[in-house]
Design an enzyme around this catalytic site. Structure first.
Site, PDB file in Angstrom:
ATOM      1  CG  ASP A   1      -6.492   1.689  -7.560  1.00  0.00           C
ATOM      2  OD1 ASP A   1      -5.835   0.990  -6.781  1.00  0.00           O
ATOM      3  OD2 ASP A   1      -6.879   2.838  -7.282  1.00  0.00           O
TER       4      ASP A   1
ATOM      5  CD  GLU B   1      -3.062  -0.617   0.064  1.00  0.00           C
ATOM      6  OE1 GLU B   1      -3.064  -0.361  -1.160  1.00  0.00           O
ATOM      7  OE2 GLU B   1      -3.650  -1.593   0.560  1.00  0.00           O
TER       8      GLU B   1
HETATM    9  C1  GLA Z   1      -5.282   4.304  -4.034  1.00  0.00           C
HETATM   10  C2  GLA Z   1      -4.582   4.681  -5.335  1.00  0.00           C
HETATM   11  C3  GLA Z   1      -3.525   3.644  -5.693  1.00  0.00           C
HETATM   12  C4  GLA Z   1      -2.597   3.357  -4.529  1.00  0.00           C
HETATM   13  C5  GLA Z   1      -3.393   3.109  -3.248  1.00  0.00           C
HETATM   14  C6  GLA Z   1      -2.524   2.972  -2.044  1.00  0.00           C
HETATM   15  O1  GLA Z   1      -6.026   3.144  -4.210  1.00  0.00           O
HETATM   16  O2  GLA Z   1      -5.517   4.780  -6.373  1.00  0.00           O
HETATM   17  O3  GLA Z   1      -2.814   4.059  -6.837  1.00  0.00           O
HETATM   18  O4  GLA Z   1      -1.670   4.391  -4.364  1.00  0.00           O
HETATM   19  O5  GLA Z   1      -4.331   4.142  -3.002  1.00  0.00           O
HETATM   20  O6  GLA Z   1      -1.764   1.820  -2.142  1.00  0.00           O
END
Ligand code: GLA
Length: 392
Positions: free
Chosen positions: A156, A15
């Site tokens: 994502d 994360e």
């Molecule tokens: C969100 C963002 C991702 C990533 C997460 C944290 O989901 O869209 O790109 O940075 O937070 O891991």
């Protein structure tokens, strides 16, 4: 109209590492956004959403940028994808898009990436067949960042496009986004067979919404960049634990410590899963990840901490918040037989604390974005020759 689907995701671990050129390990959910689409030639994008039945958005393709701030927020994601196709040199003479989303919004399960990716794979098949997965990820990512104005990394969109059923996706973000195209091994499908190990993944959507556009996420990104710059590193991906002591600013040191240790945890989890070890062993790493997100990266929230603690108390092997943080969902790795007990404990704790009831479900690694097979609907059985009696 033909239909395409793109899933939401839950990140097993990794994360706030994606925008630091690091490692992530998401799975795709079986919940997704369906996009029905067809070419038209009137120069317009005509957009509807099953979730907003009263809003029909119609914008000329050559006025997408000019109209951007006049369309509802949700419509900027699909329109951004159309804009990115045109910008990348794939003309669109008009298109009709009807979207229908089943990924909870604001739950940290990437409903917006699912929306962008569903439209992206639909437009690929209709207007630009043959685009690589990397280009699809870039288009969906650019739509979300540049058009909808949400500063995400590529976690994502990569999960929604690249994941496969039964696997977690081990993505080395720097290698996948290399200037000359993905390097070999940048994206690896890691078998993740929960059922075979009598395990389940429980997701608890706390109902406390997270919003990436509200500043906390962008602030964390800026702090990570500042930490890398202070250490003379290209990105925190290149920083070791020994380097961290050289950061004199305690806040930047905390942020960088999370990213450096989180990358190490992703690699450790991948090693365990590759070696065929019992997946229970990764539980402790998930809980370590949560602790780091809470204390060093400071993106957790009371509802997330409560759900994690309740899950562990009820026997989960590990639990952590998922996604950007500040709200959203928690993931717990549990014995299949103990899943109901974990869910009940989270519900009890929420009720006792006066929080609204969370939405709890189990997830399995599902397939990434794809075209849905056409379903032939036959209202009446076709007449057989014997029954067919034309006017005589
Ligand atoms: C969100 C963002 C991702 C990533 C997460 C944290 O989901 O869209 O790109 O940075 O937070 O891991």
């Amino acid at each position: 109209m033909d239909r395409w689907i793109a899933p939401g995701r839950v990140n097993i671990i990794g994360e706030h590492t994606d925008y630091n050129d690091g490692f992530v390990l998401p799975i795709a959910l079986s919940l997704g956004v369906v996009c029905a689409a067809e070419r038209v030639d009137d120069g317009q994008v005509r957009l509807t959403s099953a979730q907003r039945p009263d809003e029909v958005v119609a914008v000329r393709v050559d006025e997408l940028v000019a109209q951007r701030d006049r369309v509802p927020g949700w419509a900027r994601y699909p329109l951004g994808v159309v804009h990115e196709f045109v910008r990348a040199g794939h003309p669109i003479a008009g298109v009709r898009l009807d979207v229908d989303g089943a990924v909870p919004i604001g739950a940290g399960l990437s409903s917006s990436a699912a929306l962008c990716c569903a439209v992206t794979v639909a437009l690929r098949d209709l207007f630009a067949p043959g685009l690589t997965d990397r280009v699809l990820v870039e288009i969906a990512h650019a739509a979300e960042n540049n058009f909808a104005g949400v500063p995400t990394g590529v976690l994502d969109q990569s999960a929604s496009i690249l994941c496969t059923a039964g696997h977690a996706l081990f993505l080395d973000v720097r290698a996948f986004t290399a200037p000359d195209g993905p390097e070999p091994g940048a994206a690896e499908q890691i078998p993740f067979d929960l059922a075979a190990a009598d395990l389940a993944l429980v997701v608890a959507d706390t109902g406390h919404p997270h919003d990436l556009a509200d500043g906390g996420y962008a602030e964390r990104r800026a702090q990570c960049e500042a930490a890398a710059t202070a250490l003379g590193a290209r990105a925190l991906r290149d920083v070791t634990e020994a380097d961290l002591a050289r950061l004199t600013d305690p806040l930047l040191r905390r942020r960088a410590t999370h990213v450096v240790t989180e990358n190490a945890r992703v690699l450790a989890v991948v090693d365990q899963l590759r070696s065929g070890a019992d997946p229970r062993v990764v539980g402790a790493l998930l809980t370590d990840s949560h602790r780091s997100l809470r204390t060093a990266f400071e993106v957790s929230a009371p509802a997330l901490d409560l759900a994690v603690d309740a899950a562990i108390d009820a026997g989960a092997h590990g639990a952590r918040m998922v996604g950007g943080g500040f709200g959203g969902s928690v993931l717990a790795l549990v014995d299949r037989v103990g899943a109901d007990r974990v869910a009940a404990r989270i519900e009890q704790r929420f009720a006792a604390t006066g929080f609204a009831a969370p939405r709890i479900f189990t997830v399995e690694p599902a397939a990434g974005a794809r075209r849905l097979e056409a379903v032939r609907v036959c209202a009446r059985p076709e007449p057989t020759l014997g029954e067919f009696t034309p006017d005589q």
